[in-house]
Design a protein around this motif. Sequence first.
Motif: not given
Length: 376
Positions: A231, A235-237, A339-343, A369, A373
């Motif tokens: 993680y 970038a939150d990915t 990929i993004s966390f949301d994805h 998370r 962050r």
Amino acid sequence: MSDLPIFVFGTLCHDALRDVVLGDASAVVAVPACLSDYRTHWVEGQDYPMLVPTPGAQADGLILDGLTDTHRARLDFFEGGFGYDLNEVDVTSGGETRKALRFQPDHDARPGVAWRLSDWADLHAPLWVAAAREAMGYFGRVTGAELAARMPLIRLRAAARVRAEASLPATLRSDMDRSADIDVLATRQPYIDYFAVGEVDLTFRRFNGTMSAPVTRAAFRMGDAVTVLPYDPVADTVLLVEQFRMGPYMRGDPKPWLLEPIAGRVDPGEAVETTARREALEEADLNVTNLHYVSGHYPSPGAVTEFIYAYVAEADLSAKDGTVAGLASEAEDIRSHVISFDHFMQLVETGEVAAGPLVTSAYWLALNRARLRGDA
């Protein structure tokens, strides 16, 4: 030559290990002895010793008297599994020089620092004894060469058994114990290769206090594993890996390429966090920083012995999307997806993420998370 006593040094000076290798050793007498002009050293990078020619030094060991043909065959089988052959030597015991046989490797090794039995016993004896119990179970069933080929995976399973002795908490579940509440009637091992299949006839304690009727149960026996979900908190990915998997293929899945966390077996004597960092390099060409422990769990306890140590690891994931890595020696072909966390969470919700440890780590990351962050 076959009637000579056998001089052992190093690991076979450990009473428990020697007893497992010899079997019924009640008639065997172990007498202190030494081999002149040699010193015992660790094999560099390994958990066992070697003899190094050293003028004026001596290597301590034991002479084994009273060996039967079966004892000799068992010793030869076990040591042959590590590529050792018997050679005649002169040893000193009780002030006298005696002829004896010793096991000598048929391969070169690099010596490390000086070796002491007490150091080895503190660090490695439980694993070796557990490995010897499985290895000697093959005596008379496979050749020494076949045992040699199996030893790495035997040691992998042995390391898992040693770790399993540190039992999980039992505050809600019962305090029933395998030694007191399970009666083993018969054991079989119908298959052994990368995995081992163990089959057992047994009875177990029921919750009403009675013993069950005899049942037959089987399980895949394997080593423990570590999973890593990288993680990037800036970038939150996240980074997921994709590879072909036999489990989905054998089940009939038309698309047996799975999205997973980085994962790998814990090598014997290796710390699980070391495995996590090593596998990140091997599978994703990735250096990770902070490791966050998610859980230790059995992913399929009804039929598989595997225990998984799951981690979320912080890392810089820029420029890692699409990386293809893996060990050529293990035919690995592993692609990375950043990929993004949301994805990521969308893939969990739709079921495209279908690997249990990855789902577990996803929800841990969802809970933690904001903290990660904030710290970043």
